[in-house]
Design a protein around this motif. Structure first.
Motif, PDB file in Angstrom:
ATOM      1  N   GLY A  55       0.771  -1.242   0.000  1.00 32.10           N
ATOM      2  CA  GLY A  55       0.000   0.000   0.000  1.00 32.10           C
ATOM      3  C   GLY A  55       0.798   1.286   0.000  1.00 32.10           C
ATOM      4  N   THR A  57       2.478   4.365  -1.581  1.00 34.07           N
ATOM      5  CA  THR A  57       2.183   5.064  -2.836  1.00 34.07           C
ATOM      6  C   THR A  57       3.291   6.042  -3.198  1.00 34.07           C
ATOM      7  OG1 THR A  57       0.931   6.765  -1.672  1.00 34.07           O
ATOM      8  CG2 THR A  57      -0.298   4.864  -2.496  1.00 34.07           C
ATOM      9  N   THR A  68      -5.026  10.307  -6.719  1.00 36.51           N
ATOM     10  CA  THR A  68      -4.863   9.332  -5.645  1.00 36.51           C
ATOM     11  C   THR A  68      -4.953   7.925  -6.217  1.00 36.51           C
ATOM     12  OG1 THR A  68      -5.882  10.844  -4.046  1.00 36.51           O
ATOM     13  CG2 THR A  68      -5.710   8.523  -3.430  1.00 36.51           C
ATOM     14  N   SER A  70      -5.105   3.803  -5.512  1.00 42.14           N
ATOM     15  CA  SER A  70      -5.496   2.842  -4.490  1.00 42.14           C
ATOM     16  C   SER A  70      -5.669   1.484  -5.147  1.00 42.14           C
ATOM     17  CB  SER A  70      -6.788   3.285  -3.796  1.00 42.14           C
ATOM     18  OG  SER A  70      -7.851   3.368  -4.727  1.00 42.14           O
TER      19      SER A  70
END
Length: 115
Positions: A55, A57, A68, A70
């Motif tokens: 996770g 980034t 963003t 995800s």
């Protein structure tokens, strides 16, 4: 072999938002990092964002604070939320996935931002 299917591109006015999705299918034994690149007309493909298996980034400076990334590991899907879009964000957006062995690329989805 891994197949990637992207969706969510379109035409939007400057300042608007879009959400891109990229679903991976096929012989998936594990997915390492997932990411997005883009290519504008007449320009080279450029890095946009990446998300690791845990996770973490990372973003290109040009999109930091506006985009963003995800992922949903249960669905083998990576997303890119595009906010505060600018005309210079106009490009074909490609997702890419690394399965610890190879890199795979989607077919691309067009994002067009009008001024």
């Amino acid at each position: 072999q891994v197949q990637l299917v992207e969706s969510g591109g379109g035409l939007v006015q400057a300042g608007g938002s879009l959400r891109l999705s990229c679903a991976a299918s096929g012989s998936i034994f594990g997915i390492n990092h997932m990411g997005w690149h883009r290519q504008a007309p007449g320009k080279q493909r450029e890095y946009v964002a990446l998300i690791t298996s845990i996770g973490t980034t990372n973003y290109a400076d040009s999109v930091k604070g506006r985009f963003t990334i995800s992922r949903d590991n249960a669905k083998n899907t990576v997303y890119l939320q595009l906010n505060s879009l600018k005309p210079e964000d106009t490009a074909v957006y490609y997702c890419n996935v690394n399965d610890y062995t190879d890199d795979y690329w989607g077919q691309g989805t067009q994002v067009t931002v009008s001024s």
